[in-house]
Design a protein around this motif. Structure first.
Motif, mmCIF file in Angstrom:
data_model
loop_
_atom_site.group_PDB
_atom_site.id
_atom_site.type_symbol
_atom_site.label_atom_id
_atom_site.label_comp_id
_atom_site.label_asym_id
_atom_site.label_seq_id
_atom_site.Cartn_x
_atom_site.Cartn_y
_atom_site.Cartn_z
ATOM 1 N N ARG A 108 0.826 -1.210 0.000
ATOM 2 C CA ARG A 108 0.000 0.000 0.000
ATOM 3 C C ARG A 108 0.863 1.264 0.000
ATOM 4 N N GLU B 255 -7.892 -7.300 12.989
ATOM 5 C CA GLU B 255 -7.658 -6.019 13.657
ATOM 6 C C GLU B 255 -8.955 -5.259 13.892
ATOM 7 N N CYS C 97 -5.712 -7.601 7.855
ATOM 8 C CA CYS C 97 -6.605 -6.798 8.706
ATOM 9 C C CYS C 97 -7.881 -7.514 9.140
ATOM 10 N N ARG D 80 1.882 4.109 8.644
ATOM 11 C CA ARG D 80 2.431 3.714 7.350
ATOM 12 C C ARG D 80 2.518 4.891 6.389
ATOM 13 N N CYS E 136 -2.341 1.868 12.452
ATOM 14 C CA CYS E 136 -1.370 1.215 11.574
ATOM 15 C C CYS E 136 -1.204 2.005 10.283
ATOM 16 N N LEU E 137 -2.360 2.382 9.691
ATOM 17 C CA LEU E 137 -2.290 3.072 8.402
ATOM 18 C C LEU E 137 -1.695 4.467 8.516
ATOM 19 N N CYS F 14 -6.444 -0.464 12.706
ATOM 20 C CA CYS F 14 -6.116 -0.215 11.300
ATOM 21 C C CYS F 14 -5.794 1.254 11.064
#
Ligand code: 5AD
Ligand code: FES
Length: 346
Positions: A282, A317, A314, A329, A325-326, A322
């Motif tokens: 991603r 999760e 995911c 990221r 995490c995202l 998420c």
């Protein structure tokens, strides 16, 4: 040669079919990184270093179709089927709203239970409860009248991947009773009904050639949708394609860059399937020109049952995990999540 083609694509925002095939055939690390950089810059000119999150609610895994690649196809007896109630859907939205989401995607299999009589009130309820949020629907093929009712209820965007514009390939991926012509008609009907439209296809699907991909890119250019979702094909163990290889992150990312250069304004997700076949897929997609992510907001207990393909990330999760995490990221690559409706910028 390839470099001339990249220059032409950059300048003219299009290529001939044969040129696209040549570019795809002769791509390598160097050309990919050049395309990625150009694509990223064009995305940033319009959308900045922002990535729009859309909260995905997978509200039914019942489906009347039998797409050969898909894990929730009707003939799969090995999954447990579920439908979320209106209450469960609204509470998933509320959960998302509290986490900051202002954009929801309601996705399901083609489930005849969700007739207009049942679906319209759900969309109306979300629209009334969250008037400051954008509602995207992804419910498959329906009639123009149905699309008009769903739009009147408050749906504003609709995702319907065309899957393959080659009738031959479409026929290899779907049973005979599914019709490519009808699918394309639906895309035009959606626009007639007033929806912003999203389409797309899988990368590396069984039997797919580079020529097929060139045709898909040119079809998308002609359709001129607001969104285009592409992700690698990933095999599902209960389907006839179980032994086919997955598509690659490398080709998916290359195609993301081409799509961005063909339409600088496009909303282009860096998909969960891309994150599934490559742990940093991603992030790579965003660096190559993508600007949307679609984290899951479905209740955790049903997530594993919405398995279109194997090893989907995911599924264990919580929605909040998420988001954490995202955001880490995207920040790790110099981007930020923007919790807005994330509208198309013409
Ligand atoms: N691998 C990757 N993508 C898939 N989809 C369905 N099955 C798979 C699979 N096995 C995609 C289709 C569909 C979207 C919701 O998910 O392109 O349009
Ligand atoms: Fe769900 Fe990373 S996005 S855990």
């Amino acid at each position: 040669n390839v470099w001339n083609l990249i220059e032409t694509l950059y300048k003219d925002q299009t290529l001939e079919k044969e040129e696209l095939v040549f570019l795809l055939e002769h791509r390598d690390e160097e050309t990919a990184s050049c395309l990625g950089e150009l694509a990223r810059k064009e995305a940033q000119k319009i959308y900045g270093n922002k990535v729009f999150p859309r909260g995905l609610i997978e509200f039914t895994n019942y489906c009347k179709n039998n797409c050969y690649y898909c894990g929730i196809q009707a003939s799969n007896r090995n999954i447990s089927r579920y439908r979320l109630s209106q209450e469960q859907i609204l509470s998933a939205c509320q959960n998302g709203y509290d986490l900051g989401y202002r954009s929801f995607v309601l996705q399901g299999g083609e489930d005849p239970y969700f007739s207009d009589e049942r679906m319209v009130p759900v969309v109306e309820a979300i629209h009334e409860s969250f008037p400051d949020c954008a509602i995207t629907l992804s419910l498959g093929e329906r009639s123009l009248e149905s699309y008009q009712k769903l739009h009147a209820a408050g749906g504003r965007r609709y995702l319907l991947r065309h899957e393959a514009i080659s009738p031959r390939l479409y026929g290899k991926l779907h049973p005979e009773k599914m019709s490519l012509r009808h699918r394309i008609q639906c895309l035009y009907d959606l626009r007639t009904a007033g929806f912003q439209v999203g389409t797309g296809f899988m990368v590396g699907a069984p039997f797919q050639t580079l020529e097929n991909l060139a045709d898909d890119l040119l079809f998308i250019q002609k359709l001129h949708p607001q969104m285009t979702g592409i992700g690698p094909f990933v095999p599902h163990h209960d389907t006839r394609f179980r032994d086919f290889a997955a598509g690659t992150a490398e080709l998916t990312i290359f195609l993301i860059s081409i799509l961005r250069l063909m339409d600088h304004h496009l909303l282009l997700p860096s998909t969960t399937a891309l994150g599934t076949i490559d742990p940093s897929g991603r992030e790579k997609g965003i660096l190559a020109g993508a600007n949307v992510v679609m984290p899951n907001l479905s209740p955790t207990d049903v997530r594993k049952d919405y398995a279109l393909y194997d090893n989907k990330i995911c599924t264990g999760e919580e929605a909040a995990e998420c988001i954490g995490c995202l955001s880490q990221r995207v920040e790790s690559i110099g981007y930020q999540l923007e919790f807005s409706q994330g509208n198309y910028r013409p």
